[in-house]
Design a protein around this motif. Structure first.
Motif, PDB file in Angstrom:
ATOM      1  N   ALA A   2       0.824  -1.206   0.000  1.00 21.26           N
ATOM      2  CA  ALA A   2       0.000   0.000   0.000  1.00 21.26           C
ATOM      3  C   ALA A   2       0.864   1.264   0.000  1.00 21.26           C
ATOM      4  CB  ALA A   2      -0.920   0.000   1.213  1.00 21.26           C
ATOM      5  N   PHE A   3       0.418   2.238  -0.760  1.00 21.71           N
ATOM      6  CA  PHE A   3       1.132   3.514  -0.861  1.00 21.71           C
ATOM      7  C   PHE A   3       0.726   4.494   0.237  1.00 21.71           C
ATOM      8  CE2 PHE A   3       1.967   1.917  -5.054  1.00 21.71           C
ATOM      9  CZ  PHE A   3       3.148   2.520  -5.458  1.00 21.71           C
ATOM     10  N   SER A   4      -0.471   4.324   0.807  1.00 20.34           N
ATOM     11  CA  SER A   4      -0.989   5.313   1.750  1.00 20.34           C
ATOM     12  C   SER A   4       0.015   5.650   2.842  1.00 20.34           C
ATOM     13  CB  SER A   4      -2.280   4.807   2.401  1.00 20.34           C
ATOM     14  OG  SER A   4      -3.343   4.914   1.505  1.00 20.34           O
ATOM     15  N   GLU A  36       2.154  13.229   0.602  1.00 22.99           N
ATOM     16  CA  GLU A  36       1.106  12.459   1.265  1.00 22.99           C
ATOM     17  C   GLU A  36       0.317  11.714   0.195  1.00 22.99           C
ATOM     18  OE1 GLU A  36      -2.316  12.820   4.682  1.00 22.99           O
ATOM     19  OE2 GLU A  36      -1.449  14.650   3.882  1.00 22.99           O
ATOM     20  N   VAL A  37       0.174  10.412   0.405  1.00 20.37           N
ATOM     21  CA  VAL A  37      -0.551   9.568  -0.536  1.00 20.37           C
ATOM     22  C   VAL A  37      -1.726   8.939   0.192  1.00 20.37           C
ATOM     23  CG1 VAL A  37      -0.420   7.614  -2.113  1.00 20.37           C
ATOM     24  CG2 VAL A  37       1.599   9.057  -1.757  1.00 20.37           C
ATOM     25  N   LEU A  38      -2.911   9.134  -0.350  1.00 18.87           N
ATOM     26  CA  LEU A  38      -4.110   8.470   0.143  1.00 18.87           C
ATOM     27  C   LEU A  38      -4.540   7.476  -0.924  1.00 18.87           C
ATOM     28  CD1 LEU A  38      -6.007  11.617   1.477  1.00 18.87           C
ATOM     29  CD2 LEU A  38      -4.610  10.015   2.788  1.00 18.87           C
ATOM     30  N   GLN A  39      -4.611   6.210  -0.548  1.00 11.68           N
ATOM     31  CA  GLN A  39      -4.981   5.170  -1.503  1.00 11.68           C
ATOM     32  C   GLN A  39      -6.186   4.414  -0.981  1.00 11.68           C
ATOM     33  OE1 GLN A  39      -2.020   2.117  -2.112  1.00 11.68           O
ATOM     34  NE2 GLN A  39      -3.250   1.055  -3.641  1.00 11.68           N
ATOM     35  N   ASP A  40      -7.198   4.283  -1.840  1.00  4.43           N
ATOM     36  CA  ASP A  40      -8.373   3.471  -1.552  1.00  4.43           C
ATOM     37  C   ASP A  40      -8.577   2.578  -2.767  1.00  4.43           C
ATOM     38  OD1 ASP A  40     -10.741   2.352  -0.703  1.00  4.43           O
ATOM     39  OD2 ASP A  40     -11.927   4.180  -0.934  1.00  4.43           O
ATOM     40  N   GLY A  41      -8.011   1.369  -2.722  1.00  3.14           N
ATOM     41  CA  GLY A  41      -8.040   0.493  -3.889  1.00  3.14           C
ATOM     42  C   GLY A  41      -7.224   1.103  -5.003  1.00  3.14           C
ATOM     43  N   ASN A  42      -7.854   1.374  -6.151  1.00  2.00           N
ATOM     44  CA  ASN A  42      -7.178   1.991  -7.295  1.00  2.00           C
ATOM     45  C   ASN A  42      -7.323   3.508  -7.323  1.00  2.00           C
ATOM     46  OD1 ASN A  42      -6.101  -0.358  -8.350  1.00  2.00           O
ATOM     47  ND2 ASN A  42      -7.890  -0.791  -9.615  1.00  2.00           N
ATOM     48  N   THR A  54       1.635  23.855  -2.685  1.00  2.00           N
ATOM     49  CA  THR A  54       1.096  22.490  -2.644  1.00  2.00           C
ATOM     50  C   THR A  54       0.677  22.092  -4.040  1.00  2.00           C
ATOM     51  OG1 THR A  54       0.318  22.760  -0.376  1.00  2.00           O
ATOM     52  CG2 THR A  54      -0.707  21.019  -1.652  1.00  2.00           C
ATOM     53  N   TRP A  55       0.974  20.848  -4.406  1.00  2.00           N
ATOM     54  CA  TRP A  55       0.644  20.294  -5.713  1.00  2.00           C
ATOM     55  C   TRP A  55      -0.063  18.976  -5.472  1.00  2.00           C
ATOM     56  CZ3 TRP A  55       4.596  16.939  -8.595  1.00  2.00           C
ATOM     57  CH2 TRP A  55       4.148  16.601  -9.860  1.00  2.00           C
ATOM     58  N   SER A  56      -1.262  18.794  -6.050  1.00  2.00           N
ATOM     59  CA  SER A  56      -2.040  17.593  -5.772  1.00  2.00           C
ATOM     60  C   SER A  56      -2.689  17.055  -7.038  1.00  2.00           C
ATOM     61  CB  SER A  56      -3.122  17.914  -4.735  1.00  2.00           C
ATOM     62  OG  SER A  56      -3.779  16.749  -4.315  1.00  2.00           O
ATOM     63  N   ASN A  57      -2.745  15.724  -7.131  1.00  2.00           N
ATOM     64  CA  ASN A  57      -3.429  15.048  -8.224  1.00  2.00           C
ATOM     65  C   ASN A  57      -4.280  13.926  -7.656  1.00  2.00           C
ATOM     66  OD1 ASN A  57      -2.742  16.100 -10.895  1.00  2.00           O
ATOM     67  ND2 ASN A  57      -0.634  15.573 -10.362  1.00  2.00           N
ATOM     68  N   LYS A  58      -5.471  13.760  -8.218  1.00  2.00           N
ATOM     69  CA  LYS A  58      -6.321  12.610  -7.919  1.00  2.00           C
ATOM     70  C   LYS A  58      -6.386  11.774  -9.191  1.00  2.00           C
ATOM     71  CE  LYS A  58      -9.137  14.842  -4.451  1.00  2.00           C
ATOM     72  NZ  LYS A  58     -10.470  15.098  -3.931  1.00  2.00           N
ATOM     73  N   PHE A  59      -6.242  10.452  -9.027  1.00  2.00           N
ATOM     74  CA  PHE A  59      -6.282   9.596 -10.207  1.00  2.00           C
ATOM     75  C   PHE A  59      -6.745   8.200  -9.834  1.00  2.00           C
ATOM     76  CE2 PHE A  59      -1.943   9.601  -8.558  1.00  2.00           C
ATOM     77  CZ  PHE A  59      -1.649   8.244  -8.446  1.00  2.00           C
ATOM     78  N   ILE A  60      -7.148   7.460 -10.861  1.00  4.19           N
ATOM     79  CA  ILE A  60      -7.575   6.077 -10.713  1.00  4.19           C
ATOM     80  C   ILE A  60      -6.671   5.229 -11.588  1.00  4.19           C
ATOM     81  CG2 ILE A  60      -9.451   4.421 -11.007  1.00  4.19           C
ATOM     82  CD1 ILE A  60     -11.386   6.865 -10.725  1.00  4.19           C
ATOM     83  N   VAL A  61      -5.975   4.291 -10.962  1.00  4.76           N
ATOM     84  CA  VAL A  61      -5.095   3.398 -11.717  1.00  4.76           C
ATOM     85  C   VAL A  61      -5.939   2.599 -12.710  1.00  4.76           C
ATOM     86  CG1 VAL A  61      -3.590   1.374 -11.529  1.00  4.76           C
ATOM     87  CG2 VAL A  61      -3.375   3.245  -9.887  1.00  4.76           C
ATOM     88  N   GLY A  62      -5.440   2.517 -13.936  1.00  8.46           N
ATOM     89  CA  GLY A  62      -6.139   1.783 -14.986  1.00  8.46           C
ATOM     90  C   GLY A  62      -7.038   2.658 -15.840  1.00  8.46           C
ATOM     91  N   GLN A  63      -7.063   3.965 -15.565  1.00  6.08           N
ATOM     92  CA  GLN A  63      -7.909   4.875 -16.335  1.00  6.08           C
ATOM     93  C   GLN A  63      -7.110   6.080 -16.808  1.00  6.08           C
ATOM     94  OE1 GLN A  63     -11.509   6.112 -14.404  1.00  6.08           O
ATOM     95  NE2 GLN A  63     -12.035   4.044 -13.750  1.00  6.08           N
TER      96      GLN A  63
END
Length: 125
Positions: A2-4, A36-42, A54-63
């Motif tokens: 887990a990356f979180s 800071e990494v918040l991971q919930d599944g993908n 501050t620099w932030s990205n939200k993403f879904i692995v596989g998309q």
């Protein structure tokens, strides 16, 4: 793995050369970076913080996701994960991240014969 978690910069290689390669020569290099990494599944939220920025990205692995560069420019790219390593093609470099021995290892590689490999090792805090 887990990356979180929250990570603090421990060491880095070729940072100044990388900034020059992507046209950010005037960026500060003497600061404490916290990732800071918040991971919930993908689903991921990836945030980097230095004093006053501050620099932030939200993403879904596989998309394919809309992401932002360090300068705030938006772009779309697929986010993949293979062998526990996240991979994204940013406009000026290829980014990968993985957890090794409870450390967050991030690597950015600029293209071309004179490509620069920037590596950042972050310890969990």
């Amino acid at each position: 793995m887990a990356f979180s978690g929250k990570y603090e910069l421990e060491s880095q290689e070729n940072y100044v050369e990388f900034l020059e390669a992507v046209g950010l020569q005037n960026a500060k290099t003497d600061h404490k970076v916290v990732t800071e990494v918040l991971q919930d599944g993908n689903n991921f939220t990836w945030t980097q913080t230095i004093p006053n920025w501050t620099w932030s990205n939200k993403f879904i692995v596989g998309q394919e996701c809309e992401l932002a560069t360090m300068t705030g420019s938006k772009f779309k790219a697929p986010v993949t994960m293979e062998g526990g390593k996240i991979s994204v093609q940013f406009p000026q470099y290829h980014f990968t991240a993985e957890i090794v021995d409870d450390k967050l290892i991030m690597t950015c590689i600029t293209p071309g014969e004179k490509g620069v490999t920037f590596k950042r090792i972050n310890k969990r805090i």
